[in-house]
Motif scaffolding. Sequence first.
Motif, PDB file in Angstrom:
ATOM      1  N   GLN A 115      -5.995   8.209   3.136  1.00 47.63           N
ATOM      2  CA  GLN A 115      -7.024   7.175   3.007  1.00 47.63           C
ATOM      3  C   GLN A 115      -6.405   5.782   2.995  1.00 47.63           C
ATOM      4  N   GLN A 116      -5.296   5.645   2.261  1.00 43.05           N
ATOM      5  CA  GLN A 116      -4.607   4.348   2.215  1.00 43.05           C
ATOM      6  C   GLN A 116      -4.088   3.947   3.594  1.00 43.05           C
ATOM      7  N   GLY A 143     -11.697   4.892  13.573  1.00 41.20           N
ATOM      8  CA  GLY A 143     -12.909   4.278  13.026  1.00 41.20           C
ATOM      9  C   GLY A 143     -14.132   4.578  13.864  1.00 41.20           C
ATOM     10  N   SER A 167       0.818  -1.211   0.000  1.00 47.42           N
ATOM     11  CA  SER A 167       0.000   0.000   0.000  1.00 47.42           C
ATOM     12  C   SER A 167       0.852   1.260   0.000  1.00 47.42           C
ATOM     13  N   GLN A 175      -5.248   4.970   6.498  1.00 43.29           N
ATOM     14  CA  GLN A 175      -6.395   4.651   7.346  1.00 43.29           C
ATOM     15  C   GLN A 175      -6.936   3.256   7.030  1.00 43.29           C
ATOM     16  N   ASP A 176      -6.958   2.906   5.765  1.00 38.97           N
ATOM     17  CA  ASP A 176      -7.430   1.580   5.366  1.00 38.97           C
ATOM     18  C   ASP A 176      -6.528   0.477   5.934  1.00 38.97           C
ATOM     19  N   LYS A 217      -6.995   0.082   9.693  1.00 38.98           N
ATOM     20  CA  LYS A 217      -8.212  -0.686   9.970  1.00 38.98           C
ATOM     21  C   LYS A 217      -7.949  -2.187   9.852  1.00 38.98           C
ATOM     22  N   LYS A 218      -7.180  -2.574   8.844  1.00 37.54           N
ATOM     23  CA  LYS A 218      -6.861  -3.992   8.665  1.00 37.54           C
ATOM     24  C   LYS A 218      -6.049  -4.520   9.841  1.00 37.54           C
TER      25      LYS A 218
END
Length: 529
Positions: A497-498, A529, A350, A500-501, A504-505
Motif C-alpha cells: 500500500q505504501q 490506478g 515511506s 502504491q501510494d 501515485k505521487k
Amino acid sequence: MSTNTLDSLVARLTDLDVNHKNLSVAELVEKVLSREEGVLSSTGAIRATTGTYTGRSPKDKFIVKDEESQDHVEWGSVNQPISEDKFENLFHKVIDYLEKQDELFTFNGFAGADEKYRLPIQVITQFAWHNLFANRLFIRPSKEELENHKAGFTVVSAPHFKADPEVDGTNSETFIIVSFKHRIVLIGGTEYAGEIKKSIFSVMNYMLPTKNEVLPMHCSANVGAEGDVALFFGLSGTGKTTLSADPSRSLIGDDEHAWSQNGVFNIEGGCYAKTVNLSAEKEPQIFNAIRFGSVLENVILDENREADYDDTSLTENTRAAYSIDNIDNIVRPSRAGHPNTIIFLTADASGVLPPISKLSKEQAMYHFLSGYTSKLAGTERGVTEPQATFSACFGSPFLPLPAAEYAKMLGEKIDEHNSEVFLVNTGWTGGPYGEGSRMKLGYTRAMVQAALEGELKNVETVQDEFFGLHIPTECPGVPTEVLHPKKTWADKDRYDQQAQDLAKKFHENFKQFDHVTKDIAEAGPTFKG
C-alpha cells in the motif's frame, strides 16, 4: 532604475570609511567576538545562531522581472516576480539603512573554479560572521586576483532590516531578491547565512546555461585514484556531503558543480555540511574539518564549549561552514574530467524505495526530472517532520530556467560520455519514518563503493514490481535482504500500500512534464490506478 543609479548606490556602500574590506579569517573572528555575534567553540570554530530563521525561506525569494529575465525565467511559486520599481525602492531603503551602521564587511571572491567560466562576486554584509561565512564558502582570490577584481555580481545582506510587505511588495519582513539585469542580490530580514550561498547558486544556474551553455548541478563530486569522476545529486539531508567525503577518493566539492565541455568544476571554495548527529567515527573528514575559521550555525555548545551535535533544540538543520582546504584529500584546483558514475540520492521516508538500483537512460531522465526525496525537518521554515517532495533536477528552488532545459543538457552529456546512473535511497528501511530505521551509513557507503568500482556492472538484477527499478541481487558488504525493501517489512500488505501510494505521487507530479518523449514518461513507477 538606471545602471548609473545602481552603480552610485553600490559605490556609496563600498566606499564608506567604516567598511572592512577583505579581512583575514583571524581579523573576522576577532570582529565576530568583539561584536558579540558569536562565541568560540572548543575547536576554535565560531558558533553563531540565526534566530527565527534556521533554514531557507523560499516563499520570500523573488526575481526582478525586466527585459533581461522576462523571457528566460520560469515564473511561478519558485521564481516569484517583483517589479523593478519595487526593487529600486527597497534597495534604496537598504542602502540608507546600512549607511547608518558603524561597521560593514565586504568579501571579494569568485564562484566557479574554472577560470573560463568563473563569476567574480562581492558580498557585503552587516554581520562579521556572515562575511566569514562567505570567505569560507566561496573561492578566495590570490593577492594579484584581488587587486584586479571587479565584481560581476554583488550580494548585499542586511539581516536586521525588515521589509514592509504592503509597501515593498514582499510576502513578509524577509526578502531575497535577485536582479539579473543589475547583477544584485538583496537579502534582508533573515540571519540564516545559507541564503547568501544559495542566492549565488541560483545566479550561476541562470548564467552558466544562458551565457556559456554549461550545465550547473546541485551535486557533490569526487574523483578516484584512476581519475574516475563521480557525481552525487540530492537535496539537503540526503547525504551528498557525507558520501562524497570519502578518504579513498579526492573531493572536488560537496554541493554545487558545473559540467562543461572540459569536464566538471566546483562552483564553491568550501563546504556547508549538516552536522546533526555528526561524529568522528562516522564522518571523520567533516568532523575534523571544523576548526579555527569555520562557522557552526545553530549548534549547541556544552559548558566546555564542545559541540553537541546530537542536540537539535534549536533546529535539526544545524550546519558547519568550512574551507574545502580543511579536507585533507581534495582536488586542487577543484576541477576534473567527465563523470563515469552519477548517483541520485533520495531519503525516502515511506521506506519503500530500494537502497540502490541501476537506472536505464530513460529512468535516469525520469528520476532527474522527478527529483524525489522526503524534505527533512529544519531545512526550510515550517517543516517539522519529513514530507514527500519532488524537486526537479534535485534543486528546483535554485533553478531560474525551466527544468527541462537542465534535464536536456544532462541527458546529452550522459549519452556523450556513457555515464552510469544509480538511484540510492539513504532514507528509511523496515517501515516508514517513525517505525522503520534510517539506512545504516555503512551499508550505503558499501553500495556506493560497489557502484563506483564497477562491482555492480555484471551483477544479476531483479525488477521492482512497483517502481520498475533494477535491484542488484547482491552487493559486497550489504546483507541480501537489505537490498529488497519489501523483505525488511514485517507487514507485506502494508508495504504494498505504501509503495502504491508513492507510485501515485510520482505519477501526479510527472504530469507537469507532458512534453517529454514517451519512453521517458513510461520509465517511472508502474502505478496501478
